[in-house]
Write a protein that holds these residues in place. Structure first.
Motif: not given
Lengths: 412, 412
Positions: A76-77, A86-94, A100-101, A135, B124-126, B152-155, B170
């Motif tokens: 994961p993820p 992961t932390g350099r993406l803008r959003h993470v989704y599920q 995971n997107d 999500f 870089g924070d999630i 990066a943000v998880f909504p 995750t």
């Protein structure tokens, strides 16, 4: 038609110009992906220098959505497929799966502004967005699409219908984004409350079928509805245009239609599994993602002037796995049997029931000398499935063009 | 301390430099607002040229949140106070009231990235964001704050706790945004599921009180929590810093503490109503918005090095309207009585009950010759409230510094 009918001039470029541009973009994407060990492992035997035309895309392995879920679960993820951490993406989704997107930088990372533009959305529109922002990326995806065009968005999400109807009228929303079926409910609720929702004249819908009766009912209320084909993994695939004839493929993806269970591209017009390559997503390259849906290409350019490939829309699920006498039977296995027997026409494994026993018959289209073919197929079936099955040779053009490699006719 | 401890160098500029910059920004804002007829009407008698220091802000009328709701209801969605038309905003929102809010262009329109930065959020924070994105701006506000910093943000929104705990682990979230009370529940749920949420070490919380026991419990788990004071109308007002001593005011707002029911600024340290002017929001100028909360300024600069005004945090609700013998009694009326009698010290209308009858006694601090004052106050009470009430003169420093102009002591 004028230039302002199009989101950008790429929509009307020549087929050759598009192919040349996409070939260059594909090379860049593959080079980036190869630097990542997980992609590198998957791409063994295919070099960037092997890609001399878009047809060479077929040399790459298919990435099935079910495999992607498995890879993500083990590591994961993102199953190690991401190049950007992961932390350099803008959003993470599920999304349900769970899968995971993510999204990255830019005003419209999901490229869905193009679909909204084709649906008539313009700067100054007030968009009532009924997709959830929580999500899954749907809400944010359509939000970006609309704000990037210059619309104002009300993030209604999945709050209750009465509150949504009131907000829609308070803000004078001119456009709707959401699932098709919710829009009539929302407008009916406004009527019921004695509110005038007449400001709303356009809609872009996705994530569910738009039934002709629903479209007609909305048209009669003065609301013009366009569908788009969007997935949480990579955003826009294709979209309806004012021509209302099939769905035009987005400029930043390559769509292939392959025989379910294989990576083999089918001839134009044949129904098969949709495989997508997202050219502009470099953070986590998705090359040949088999998304599990069936569709078919529609020949010729759209009457609206857009020149890209067109899709007939959603024609079913590609995952046709069935359980026969306690064993799983996969489309991949059917494809293997066909390959072993040198067959490349339409084929269909029909699963039925006689008395208390499951039956399997593989129908194959074949024009040549069929001598010994039935026996060869039946041997291959036994070897592949560890189950006995029958073979039947059919004349070309006999089997339905519906993308089904496995047709489970049993009543449960 | 190094420059990287601060979001920008404005946080540590001198008081004079800040006042000069804000004075110029205020002039620009007022000039833009005056061009709009609704603002122009409200600002009659105050010219841009009248503003020669920040103290001149007190010449402008207060805009009460309750009045704003009324104006919006009469002339939806924004009561005509917007300079940019609705469709040219970026988002429109609706919060309970109902009150309509909006945001405009820019990566962090609500300016809350500054608060997250002070709470230790870095690129870089999630970030696990548990605020709702639907209808109200909270989710989007903290989303912008975090993504603008480079997180990066998880909504997560308001989805169920178990699913949130699983997603948090995750994605390996390192930071949390949401209401204070939900964070311990989320971490407990992870424990209960046998999941390791140890990646999470920082949090920015808002929209509810952070009880010391909750903060301590989180600290013991290795999670450092900072509060910020954010409202849906205009975003960040003030924020905790590593000094953990009061809350530093944002660089792009001017905060005044006024006597409840009036626009009169109180001396430093006196508890009163929070009035905010948002300097950077030109789409719909909010000049002297009385937000209905009580607070007080805290003298001196923060030990963390930030030089702006500090607030003691939320000290109660300013709306102290009570019903006495069937009639409403408003803080504005108490303030009028005081003004008529030439009083500017602390005062408090105590509402009580004797037998089956409501009583009112106005306590006022007064140091001079009180001869005839009691009678004058009681006459003013009768004239203002159309109710009989008593007056009592108190020595200065006797009444509580709690911002209460009306103290309803009745048991219902």
């Amino acid at each position: 038609m004028s230039a302002s009918d199009f989101y950008d001039r790429r929509e009307t470029r020549s087929v050759d110009e598009r192919r040349a541009a996409q070939l260059a973009e594909l090379g860049t994407l593959v080079a980036k992906a190869r630097a990542n060990p997980v992609h590198g492992q998957r791409f063994q035997g295919v070099e960037v220098s092997d890609i001399s035309s878009l047809d060479d895309l077929a040399r790459f392995p298919i990435l099935r959505k079910s495999d992607l879920i498995g890879m993500q679960g083990e590591n994961p993820p993102f199953g190690g497929l991401n190049i950007v951490e992961t932390g350099r993406l803008r959003h993470v989704y599920q999304s349900p799966g769970p899968i995971n997107d993510y999204d990255g930088e830019g005003p419209d990372w999901w490229r869905t502004g193009r679909a909204l533009y084709a649906a008539g959305f313009r700067p100054g529109d007030i968009v009532h967005n009924s997709f959830s922002y929580h999500f899954t990326p749907a809400g944010s995806l359509f939000d970006q699409a609309a704000t990037s065009i210059g619309c104002a968005v009300f993030p209604a999400g999945t709050e209750n219908t009465e509150a949504q109807a009131q907000a829609l009228v308070t803000f004078g929303a001119t456009a709707y984004t959401g699932i098709p079926d919710f829009l009539p409910r929302l407008l009916d609720k406004a009527d019921e409350l004695g509110l005038d929702a007449g400001s709303l004249t356009k809609a872009s819908v996705s994530a569910g079928p738009l039934f002709p009766s629903v479209r007609q009912g909305l048209n009669e209320r003065g609301v013009h509805v366009y569908q788009c084909y969007v997935i949480a993994d990579l955003g826009l695939i294709s979209y309806e245009t004012p021509a209302l004839e099939a769905m035009v493929v987005d400029e930043d993806v390559i769509v292939e239609i392959v025989r379910p269970g294989t990576g083999d591209p089918l001839p134009d017009g044949e129904v098969g599994e949709v495989v997508v390559t997202a050219l502009s997503h470099h953070e986590l390259p998705l090359i040949r993602l088999a998304i599990g849906d069936l569709s078919a290409s529609m020949p010729g350019p759209s009457p609206c002037g857009r020149t890209n490939m067109r899709l007939k829309g959603w024609l079913g699920r590609a995952d046709q796995t069935a359980k026969v006498r306690g064993l799983f039977v996969h489309p991949e296995q059917v494809a293997r049997v066909l390959k072993q027997c040198g067959l490349d026409g339409r084929a269909r494994l029909v699963i039925g029931r006689e008395g208390d026993r499951d039956t399997m018959t593989l129908h194959v289209e074949y024009a040549g000398d069929a001598k010994g073919l039935t026996d060869r197929i039946e041997s291959a079936i036994k070897a592949t499935f560890n189950l006995r099955g029958h073979a039947r040779i059919e004349a070309p053009g006999t089997l339905a063009n519906d993308g089904k490699l496995i047709d489970d006719t049993r009543d449960f």
